[in-house]
Design a protein around this motif. Structure first.
Motif, PDB file in Angstrom:
ATOM      1  N   VAL A  66     -11.003 -41.134  41.244  1.00  0.00           N
ATOM      2  CA  VAL A  66     -11.002 -41.433  39.809  1.00  0.00           C
ATOM      3  C   VAL A  66      -9.628 -40.750  39.412  1.00  0.00           C
ATOM      4  N   ALA A  67      -8.575 -41.607  38.712  1.00  0.00           N
ATOM      5  CA  ALA A  67      -7.367 -40.920  38.266  1.00  0.00           C
ATOM      6  C   ALA A  67      -7.667 -39.746  37.428  1.00  0.00           C
ATOM      7  N   ILE A 120      -3.237 -48.162  38.623  1.00  0.00           N
ATOM      8  CA  ILE A 120      -4.561 -48.053  39.554  1.00  0.00           C
ATOM      9  C   ILE A 120      -5.160 -46.715  39.016  1.00  0.00           C
ATOM     10  N   PHE A 121      -6.463 -46.887  38.665  1.00  0.00           N
ATOM     11  CA  PHE A 121      -7.112 -45.790  38.019  1.00  0.00           C
ATOM     12  C   PHE A 121      -8.560 -45.417  39.009  1.00  0.00           C
ATOM     13  N   VAL A 122      -8.849 -46.304  39.947  1.00  0.00           N
ATOM     14  CA  VAL A 122     -10.050 -46.134  40.930  1.00  0.00           C
ATOM     15  C   VAL A 122      -9.604 -46.595  42.212  1.00  0.00           C
ATOM     16  N   ILE A 123      -9.764 -45.596  43.217  1.00  0.00           N
ATOM     17  CA  ILE A 123      -9.592 -46.083  44.594  1.00  0.00           C
ATOM     18  C   ILE A 123     -10.688 -45.872  45.418  1.00  0.00           C
ATOM     19  N   SER A 124     -11.396 -46.982  46.282  1.00  0.00           N
ATOM     20  CA  SER A 124     -12.538 -46.516  47.039  1.00  0.00           C
ATOM     21  C   SER A 124     -12.189 -46.594  48.299  1.00  0.00           C
ATOM     22  N   ASP A 125     -12.454 -45.706  49.287  1.00  0.00           N
ATOM     23  CA  ASP A 125     -12.219 -45.774  50.833  1.00  0.00           C
ATOM     24  C   ASP A 125     -13.655 -45.949  51.594  1.00  0.00           C
TER      25      ASP A 125
END
Length: 257
Positions: free
Chosen positions: A144-145, A216-221
């Protein structure tokens, strides 16, 4: 013995019909109205029976397109239908995240390249295991940014997806999602969390959630063992095909005006 609920017995009848091949894979089941007439049940009962088949990943229901058979036998894998942004967001609701740890991080050059984010950018990193029907199906790292100002406590008890909780608390909504899918091998740490053998094949999905501004404010891996997840994609022709004229030189074609 207690009497079986009517929707359960109707679901069993429909399941047997699917297993017999009365409806081909990709074919449509009767509508709710048709089921009500044929089996003399209420609309509520028909809908509840279909919901059981949908939970078993035997059918897929789409508004305006009907109820389509997608499998004859129930699979142990979590099936993710893909058709648009709403269905991508649905995954986060259906596959619940059990948070194990969280920390503030600054992305290294390698991590930034893998995630598709700026190097040296600051994020809240949340680690956890995703579960469906109580069973672990994947290990997930969520970023989360830092500019959002969120804390892990915002998400620990929430039943919403992380992006939904951010929208509720901070007013930042998802406008678009980009996704990268790779085939890789399970690391020892992820294997221990999911109780599988290290080195087993996995599908790695990296999703980047952007706001209307494009930021981009959320990235999921997310790392799924190969036997616990499947994507179900459907494509439909849109618009009208345009005739092409072909030049005399190989490999060149242009839409006819």
């Amino acid at each position: 013995m207690p009497r079986q609920a009517r929707y359960v017995s109707l679901a069993a009848e429909l399941r047997r019909s699917i297993q017999r091949g009365d409806v081909e894979i990709g074919g449509l089941l009767p509508t709710e109205v048709a089921l009500c007439r044929a089996h003399k049940v209420s609309r509520h009962t028909a809908r509840a029976a279909l919901a059981l088949l949908e939970d078993a990943h035997l059918i897929e229901r789409r508004p305006g397109l009907g109820t389509r058979v997608i499998a004859r036998e129930e699979s142990s894998a979590f099936v993710q239908p893909l058709g648009g942004l709403a269905e991508l967001l649905q995954y986060a609701r259906n596959a619940r995240l059990q948070i194990s740890s969280a920390a503030s991080v600054t992305l290294s050059a390698g991590d930034a390249q893998r995630l598709g984010a700026p190097a040296r950018s600051a994020w809240l990193n949340i680690e956890g295991v995703r579960r469906a029907s109580g069973a672990p199906i994947a290990v997930t790292s969520i970023y989360v940014a830092d500019a959002i100002g969120a804390s892990v406590d915002d998400f620990r008890r929430s039943r919403r997806a992380v992006t939904e909780e951010i929208e509720r608390r901070y007013g930042v909504a998802v406008e678009s999602i980009s996704q990268t899918i790779r085939a890789e091998r399970m690391t020892a740490a992820d294997a221990a969390a999911l109780k599988v053998e290290p080195g087993a094949p996995i599908m790695r999905t990296v999703r980047r959630y952007a706001a209307a501004s494009g930021r981009i404010f959320v990235i999921s891996d997310t790392r799924h063992p190969g036997d616990r997840f499947a994507y179900d994609l459907h494509y439909r022709r849109e618009g009208t095909l345009r005739p092409f004229r072909v030049d005399s030189k190989p490999g060149r074609a242009h839409p006819r005006r």
